[in-house]
Design an enzyme around this catalytic site. Structure first.
Site, mmCIF file in Angstrom:
data_model
loop_
_atom_site.group_PDB
_atom_site.id
_atom_site.type_symbol
_atom_site.label_atom_id
_atom_site.label_comp_id
_atom_site.label_asym_id
_atom_site.label_seq_id
_atom_site.Cartn_x
_atom_site.Cartn_y
_atom_site.Cartn_z
ATOM 1 N N GLY A 94 0.795 -1.235 0.000
ATOM 2 C CA GLY A 94 0.000 0.000 0.000
ATOM 3 C C GLY A 94 0.819 1.273 0.000
ATOM 4 N N HIS A 122 -1.027 -7.706 -8.708
ATOM 5 C CA HIS A 122 0.028 -8.434 -7.981
ATOM 6 C C HIS A 122 0.453 -9.690 -8.742
ATOM 7 C CE1 HIS A 122 -1.995 -5.966 -4.909
ATOM 8 N NE2 HIS A 122 -0.765 -5.830 -4.446
ATOM 9 N N ASN A 140 0.800 2.761 -6.525
ATOM 10 C CA ASN A 140 -0.271 3.183 -5.620
ATOM 11 C C ASN A 140 -0.566 4.685 -5.723
ATOM 12 O OD1 ASN A 140 -0.915 0.657 -4.485
ATOM 13 N ND2 ASN A 140 0.939 0.761 -3.214
#
Ligand code: CA
Length: 756
Positions: free
Chosen positions: A611, A734, A641
């Protein structure tokens, strides 16, 4: 030279001037007046002000809210000397700070810049004294400059002919002051009086009377823990200070982040430090316990006796009632409010006397006529509003800064201004008063035209001010936020919860309800949002480059601590680090087997935090992730992000990546960097997030140099048509184990070539 009365160790608390000093000063006052009247402007820029360059006396206090100044309509105390300054000059009602906390406000005043550019964003930062500041420029154009009292910028003052400052926060009783030769000198007495006397001594005896002066007389008072002088201990005895309407605020109608604050009178008022009780905390359910009253410990026996004679009878009476169970919860809060306010206002009484002493000296010396006098404070303060003490929030009480100014012959007495001014304006203002050129890098704007026009702003004056607070996850737990305030509205943004707050200041001056989602305010919200964006652009605010902690998230804080410990233990035994976000962190998840195969024998450390954006990486690297190690290679892949959370402008994100590279260079100069293009995201090549990452990569590929190797391996994750498969990126962001294998294979030969 020091006021002779200090030398015998007694407090210099008198309001009249030392007779010796007065006699000495009279000898040269006539000469001084001639000099001031006829002195040449030196190397000042020619201009209307250069003929009679005014002296500048800047009287400054710490945490003095406008609600506690008569000239601003105080209902709780009297400040006759400050009021005199206002009556003979001007009151600015819409005066604001740029960042409501002690050090940052001072740095903004000195540099004329917002915190993110002067580098002092939070208390605990170190002020870079090599920067351009207004005292330095005033010196260059022939001013004598002095700084006496609270400085609070960690580094030694620069740009002053004379300085003598409190270390850190300083003390009320028997304070130490740092000297220019590096020594520390202890003065017996009360800090406000000592600072005043030192300032007067410099004015009377130590400065060069052939030059105009700029003197900063900066008080510790009325900062926490609010310890009044002996003569003011009983000032409010027998009186009840009126309570603010919002003393019992429950924080409904606004962001839930308000609930997390740790600055309430109800829950965060300390037994010894704030309430002034002695001994062990008898009522831990009502008083916070850890913080003792450090001032009391500094006092002489005589001072302690005076102190106890005042506090003990009232304290014991209250404790008796507490023990007897006679006090309701709300009444405990009310008692704390009275204790807090009487101490706080008692401290202000001495500051007001200081203003009176300084004005009296200007009068009797004849300096008053050509001296601009300013009284202000580094920010405002909550005097029980919202149940708080302290500052930090962008709500009115701490956003506002008192600003009183007198300038005989220029500023019309009794001026009342509602123009939007800010502490970044002071530096340009003082420079323009002195006829000096204002450097382009200063972000504030001189208020000289307002002073010459009865406080009226010119047509092109700003329509809003910009504010930013950075000291989150620290004492009092106020989250990072920024915003703009116009004459009638305020917009605040909390990045942590990605929440907006909008207040209609005309209808809701106490800011009890955010109307950001109320349909009737849609056009206001839209307009003020534009002002917010424009102000951030104008002031060059890029959150991607401003280090930010996520310490409010338990797992993140823990991982940061564990990572720092691990790195420190490995001292010198780290060759390779991977720096990034969840995609890097997940080398510990789906990538585990591949990591073991490729890196377990290569002294490698994973510095990926799920994050994280660039600003969080900057924070981590600054606070421990690279402590004590000099890896040969750092693999950096960060920025997706910044795209995913707010689709941040590619140029801004690239600047964030640049800042990460620069920080690595600064912390571990021998480390070579393998900068990876941000991996593709989204299923297809038309995904907007992927396009943003591609745009970022187009900029950061240019960061390649002898130290930085740039590599874009995005295509190894893509199919022929540009899509990414579930086998490689299960969630289109991911990597799977197969993804990690492709990553490792793609960089292996490069790592080898870099010596890994
Ligand atoms: Ca302050």
């Amino acid at each position: 030279m020091i006021c002779p009365r200090f030398r015998n160790g007694s407090a210099c608390v008198g309001r009249s001037l030392c007779s010796v000093s007065r006699a000495q000063s009279r000898k040269w006052i006539g000469l001084l007046l001639l000099v001031v009247a006829f002195s040449s402007p030196g190397n000042a820029q020619p201009g209307p002000e250069s003929k009679k360059r005014p002296n500048i006396l800047f009287i400054f206090s710490d945490d003095h809210a406008v609600q506690a100044i008569g000239a601003y309509g105080s209902q709780i105390n009297k400040t006759p000397n400050m009021d005199r300054l206002a009556a003979e000059g001007a009151v600015f009602y819409n005066s604001f700070c740029a960042n409501s906390i002690c050090g940052p406000s001072r740095a903004s005043i000195l540099t004329g810049k917002h915190s993110h550019l002067n580098g002092f964003r939070r208390n605990g930062n170190l002020f870079d004294g090599s920067q351009v500041t207004f005292p330095k420029i005033l010196q260059q154009v022939g001013y004598q400059t002095a700084m006496i009292g609270k400085w609070h910028l960690s580094s030694d003052p620069t740009g002053f002919n004379y300085w003598e400052v409190l270390p850190g926060q300083g003390h009320y009783y028997n304070p130490d002051l740092l000297q220019m030769d590096g020594s520390k000198k202890r003065y017996e007495g009360y800090c406000t009086d000592i600072v005043t006397d030192l300032a007067l001594t410099w004015l009377k005896e130590d400065r060069d009377p052939d030059k105009p002066f700029m003197l900063m007389c900066q008080h510790k008072a009325p900062h926490r823990n609010w310890a009044p002088a002996k003569r003011h201990l009983a000032l409010f005895d027998g009186k009840t200070i009126p309570e603010p309407d919002s003393l019992f605020d429950d924080y409904s109608g606004r962001s839930s982040l308000l609930q997390e604050n740790e600055m309430t009178l109800r829950d965060h008022f300390h037994w010894g430090h704030d309430a002034k009780f002695h001994g062990e905390n008898e009522f831990p359910g009502y008083f916070a316990g850890a913080h003792r009253n450090g001032e009391y410990r500094r006092m002489s026996d005589a001072q302690k006796a005076d102190w106890d004679a005042h506090y003990e009878p009232e304290n014991q009476a209250f404790l008796e009632r507490m023990r007897a169970g006679e006090v309701s919860d709300d009444d405990v809060l009310r008692w704390k409010y009275q204790r807090y306010m009487k101490d706080y206002l008692g401290c202000i009484a001495a500051v007001d006397e200081s203003v009176g002493q300084m004005l009296a000296y200007l009068d009797e010396s004849g300096l008053a006529e050509n001296t601009v006098v300013i009284y202000c404070s580094d920010q405002g303060f909550y005097l029980g509003e919202h149940g708080w003490y302290d500052k930090r929030w962008m709500f009115e009480e701490s956003l506002k800064m008192p600003f009183l100014i007198r300038w005989p012959g220029v500023l019309k007495p009794g001026t009342k201004s509602t123009a939007l001014i800010q502490n970044i304006d002071y530096a340009p203002t003082f420079l323009s008063m002195a006829g000096a050129k204002v450097p382009d890098e200063m972000q504030g704007r001189s208020i000289l035209p307002l002073l010459k026009n009865e406080g009226m702003a010119p047509g092109d004056w700003r329509k809003s001010i910009y504010y930013a607070y950075y000291e989150n996850v620290s004492v009092h737990m106020v989250p990072l936020h920024d915003g703009v305030r116009t004459l009638n509205h305020k917009l605040m943004y909390f990045p942590r919860s990605r929440e907006w707050q909008l207040f209609d200041l005309a209808k809701d001056p106490q800011e009890m309800t955010s109307v950001h989602a109320v349909p009737a305010y849609a056009s206001v919200f839209s307009a003020i949002s534009k002002q917010y964006r424009d102000q951030r652009q104008f002031f060059d605010v890029n959150s991607a480059t401003i280090p930010a902690t996520r310490g409010f998230e338990g797992w993140w804080r823990k991982r940061q601590l564990l990572t720092n410990e691990r790195v420190e233990k490995k001292r010198g035994k780290v060759d390779l680090v991977f720096i990034g976000d969840s995609i890097t962190q997940s080398w510990e998840g789906p990538g585990k087997a591949v990591w073991k195969e490729f890196y377990s024998n290569r002294k490698a450390v994973n510095l990926g935090f799920s994050g994280d954006r660039t600003e969080h990486v900057l924070w981590r690297l600054q606070y421990g992730n690279l402590k004590g190690i000099q890896p040969r290679v750092a693999v950096v892949m960060i920025g997706t992000n910044n795209t995913g959370h707010s689709m941040q402008d590619p140029k801004e994100v690239a600047e964030g990546v640049r800042a990460v590279l620069d920080l690595i260079q600064e912390r571990t100069p021998k480390t070579k960097i393998l900068l990876l293009g941000i991996f593709p995201r989204g299923r297809t090549q038309f995904d907007s997030g992927r396009l943003n990452n591609i745009a970022i990569n187009q900029i950061i590929r240019r960061y390649q140099d002898e130290r930085v190797r740039y590599l874009d391996i995005g295509s190894v994750f893509e199919e022929v048509d540009g899509s990414v498969s579930k086998e490689v990126m299960p969630d289109a962001l991911h990597l799977s184990e197969e993804g990690y294998r492709r990553w490792a294979n793609a960089i292996e030969s490069v790592l080898e070539s870099m010596g890994i």
